[in-house]
Design an enzyme around this catalytic site. Structure first.
Site, mmCIF file in Angstrom:
data_model
loop_
_atom_site.group_PDB
_atom_site.id
_atom_site.type_symbol
_atom_site.label_atom_id
_atom_site.label_comp_id
_atom_site.label_asym_id
_atom_site.label_seq_id
_atom_site.Cartn_x
_atom_site.Cartn_y
_atom_site.Cartn_z
ATOM 1 N N GLU A 1 -6.150 -4.596 10.050
ATOM 2 C CA GLU A 1 -5.080 -3.648 10.372
ATOM 3 C C GLU A 1 -5.406 -2.893 11.657
ATOM 4 O O GLU A 1 -6.182 -1.922 11.629
ATOM 5 C CB GLU A 1 -4.913 -2.640 9.229
ATOM 6 C CG GLU A 1 -4.548 -3.271 7.908
ATOM 7 C CD GLU A 1 -3.886 -2.254 6.974
ATOM 8 O OE1 GLU A 1 -2.763 -2.516 6.545
ATOM 9 O OE2 GLU A 1 -4.491 -1.208 6.693
ATOM 10 N N ASN B 1 0.875 -1.162 0.000
ATOM 11 C CA ASN B 1 0.000 0.000 0.000
ATOM 12 C C ASN B 1 0.917 1.219 0.000
ATOM 13 O O ASN B 1 1.491 1.556 1.021
ATOM 14 C CB ASN B 1 -0.898 -0.026 1.247
ATOM 15 C CG ASN B 1 -1.716 1.242 1.394
ATOM 16 O OD1 ASN B 1 -1.797 2.053 0.475
ATOM 17 N ND2 ASN B 1 -2.333 1.422 2.562
ATOM 18 N N TRP B 2 1.064 1.812 -1.161
ATOM 19 C CA TRP B 2 2.034 2.911 -1.307
ATOM 20 C C TRP B 2 1.556 4.208 -0.651
ATOM 21 O O TRP B 2 2.315 5.137 -0.486
ATOM 22 C CB TRP B 2 2.329 3.164 -2.794
ATOM 23 C CG TRP B 2 3.119 2.080 -3.472
ATOM 24 C CD1 TRP B 2 3.432 0.840 -2.969
ATOM 25 C CD2 TRP B 2 3.718 2.142 -4.775
ATOM 26 N NE1 TRP B 2 4.180 0.130 -3.873
ATOM 27 C CE2 TRP B 2 4.369 0.909 -4.996
ATOM 28 C CE3 TRP B 2 3.750 3.111 -5.769
ATOM 29 C CZ2 TRP B 2 5.053 0.627 -6.177
ATOM 30 C CZ3 TRP B 2 4.435 2.837 -6.950
ATOM 31 C CH2 TRP B 2 5.082 1.605 -7.145
ATOM 32 N N LYS B 3 0.262 4.284 -0.354
ATOM 33 C CA LYS B 3 -0.330 5.499 0.231
ATOM 34 C C LYS B 3 -0.028 6.720 -0.655
ATOM 35 O O LYS B 3 0.036 6.586 -1.866
ATOM 36 C CB LYS B 3 0.157 5.684 1.667
ATOM 37 C CG LYS B 3 -0.052 4.411 2.498
ATOM 38 C CD LYS B 3 0.061 4.614 3.971
ATOM 39 C CE LYS B 3 -0.195 3.285 4.680
ATOM 40 N NZ LYS B 3 -0.231 3.406 6.115
ATOM 41 N N SER C 1 2.796 -2.304 10.260
ATOM 42 C CA SER C 1 4.227 -2.465 10.538
ATOM 43 C C SER C 1 4.777 -3.849 10.184
ATOM 44 O O SER C 1 5.661 -4.357 10.867
ATOM 45 C CB SER C 1 4.530 -2.093 11.987
ATOM 46 O OG SER C 1 4.194 -0.739 12.228
ATOM 47 N N GLU D 1 -7.109 5.091 7.275
ATOM 48 C CA GLU D 1 -6.815 6.504 6.982
ATOM 49 C C GLU D 1 -7.983 7.152 6.238
ATOM 50 O O GLU D 1 -8.286 8.328 6.432
ATOM 51 C CB GLU D 1 -5.499 6.604 6.181
ATOM 52 C CG GLU D 1 -4.297 6.331 7.087
ATOM 53 C CD GLU D 1 -3.108 5.698 6.403
ATOM 54 O OE1 GLU D 1 -3.001 5.747 5.172
ATOM 55 O OE2 GLU D 1 -2.260 5.129 7.132
ATOM 56 N N GLY E 1 2.065 2.168 10.677
ATOM 57 C CA GLY E 1 3.083 3.207 10.561
ATOM 58 C C GLY E 1 3.766 3.557 11.870
ATOM 59 O O GLY E 1 4.476 4.549 11.968
ATOM 60 N N HIS F 1 -9.636 1.700 4.089
ATOM 61 C CA HIS F 1 -8.419 1.812 4.900
ATOM 62 C C HIS F 1 -8.711 2.752 6.074
ATOM 63 O O HIS F 1 -9.472 3.711 5.923
ATOM 64 C CB HIS F 1 -7.263 2.352 4.049
ATOM 65 C CG HIS F 1 -5.953 2.264 4.767
ATOM 66 N ND1 HIS F 1 -5.569 3.177 5.708
ATOM 67 C CD2 HIS F 1 -4.970 1.328 4.710
ATOM 68 C CE1 HIS F 1 -4.388 2.822 6.188
ATOM 69 N NE2 HIS F 1 -4.000 1.705 5.606
ATOM 70 N N GLY G 1 2.594 -1.233 4.246
ATOM 71 C CA GLY G 1 2.739 0.187 3.923
ATOM 72 C C GLY G 1 4.202 0.549 3.715
ATOM 73 O O GLY G 1 4.784 0.302 2.653
ATOM 74 N N GLY G 2 4.811 1.120 4.729
ATOM 75 C CA GLY G 2 6.172 1.653 4.650
ATOM 76 C C GLY G 2 7.175 0.721 3.975
ATOM 77 O O GLY G 2 7.949 1.152 3.108
HETATM 78 P P1 PGA Z 1 2.498 0.158 7.602
HETATM 79 O O1 PGA Z 1 1.075 0.456 6.907
HETATM 80 O O2 PGA Z 1 2.978 -1.160 7.054
HETATM 81 O O3 PGA Z 1 3.368 1.308 7.213
HETATM 82 O O4 PGA Z 1 2.245 0.085 9.070
HETATM 83 C C1 PGA Z 1 0.162 -0.566 6.663
HETATM 84 C C2 PGA Z 1 -1.099 -0.015 6.037
HETATM 85 O O5 PGA Z 1 -1.544 1.063 6.449
HETATM 86 O O6 PGA Z 1 -1.666 -0.627 5.112
#
Ligand code: PGA
Length: 249
Positions: A167, A10-12, A213, A97, A173, A95, A234-235
């Site tokens: 999640e 997930n590149w956000k 994470s 967010e 994050g 998501h 994500g990251g």
């Molecule tokens: P993260 O994000 O791996 O950076 O914690 C995961 C996500 O929000 O899909």
């Protein structure tokens, strides 16, 4: 039948179109595997160059969001048929967010899930509790409510082809991964919930990811759990490390 793992980045809101192509080229040889589906969920503006950049590889492309209407006066939005026409196969829906910063509620997300399925996209439906909810002991009640509301009117056959991502918000994050036991327990709880709403065949077929994470160091243990069918990353999906996550064994 064993469920095939699915590992999605997930590149956000990261990567300009040219950076996106560069990342695809860097990751190309590192993410080769026969054992899992590999997906890059990318910002809308990166979709077309990324679809082009991953042509002929084992990578599929996903969107990070979509709107449920077919077309029309919805300035700034993107509909399912646009994604399909551009070569997108997956779409992240709900998501945390988007639920939090953009006030997306379960009623809206239910419409998005149904429209994505109708268009032939595979939704990656996200759910997860806040730290407060976990501390209050209502994690599973909250997640069951999200799943049940988001799947109203969705058939068993449709759910079988879907992906659900668990999640925990406090793990996204933050570098704070849920323990393997916590992640397994909730993913199993989601599968039990699907069995209750539908049947055991559907529950056994739906793929459930863990996200929050995930990194090259913890992926193997998380993905070895009986109810965890891969991850939403994500990251760590923006680095060469993503290759290690995909080839976690
Ligand atoms: P993260 O994000 O791996 O950076 O914690 C995961 C996500 O929000 O899909």
């Amino acid at each position: 039948m064993a469920r095939r793992k699915i590992i999605a980045g997930n590149w956000k809101m990261n990567m300009t179109p040219s950076q996106a192509v560069e990342l695809c080229n860097t990751l190309k040889d590192l993410v080769v595997t026969d054992e899992a589906d590999v997906v890059y969920c990318v910002p809308a503006i990166d979709i077309i160059p990324v679809v082009e950049a991953v042509k002929g590889t084992n990578v599929e492309v996903g969107a990070e969001n979509m709107y449920f209407e077919d077309k029309g006066a919805y300035t700034g939005e993107i509909c399912a048929s646009m994604l399909v026409d551009a070569g997108v196969k997956y779409v992240i829906i709900g998501h945390s967010e988007r639920r939090d910063y953009f006030r997306e509620c379960d009623c809206l997300l239910n419409k998005k899930v149904k429209k994505a399925l109708e268009a032939g996209l595979t939704p990656i439906l996200c759910c997860g509790e806040s730290l407060e909810q976990r501390e209050m002991g209502v994690t599973m009640d909250w997640i069951r409510l999200q799943i049940k509301s988001d799947l109203v009117g969705v058939t068993a056959d449709q759910v079988k082809g879907m992906v659900i991502a668990y999640e925990p918000i406090w793990a996204i994050g933050t570098g704070k991964t849920a323990t393997t036991q916590q992640a397994q327990e909730v993913c199993k709880g989601i599968r039990d919930c699907i069995a209750e709403i539908y049947d055991t065949d559907t529950a056994e077929a739906v793929r459930i990811q863990y996200g929050g994470s995930v990194n090259a160091g913890n992926a193997a243990e998380l993905f070895a759990q009986p109810d965890i069918d891969g991850g939403l990353v994500g990251g760590a999906s923006l680095k060469a490390d993503f290759g290690k996550i995909v080839n976690y064994k």
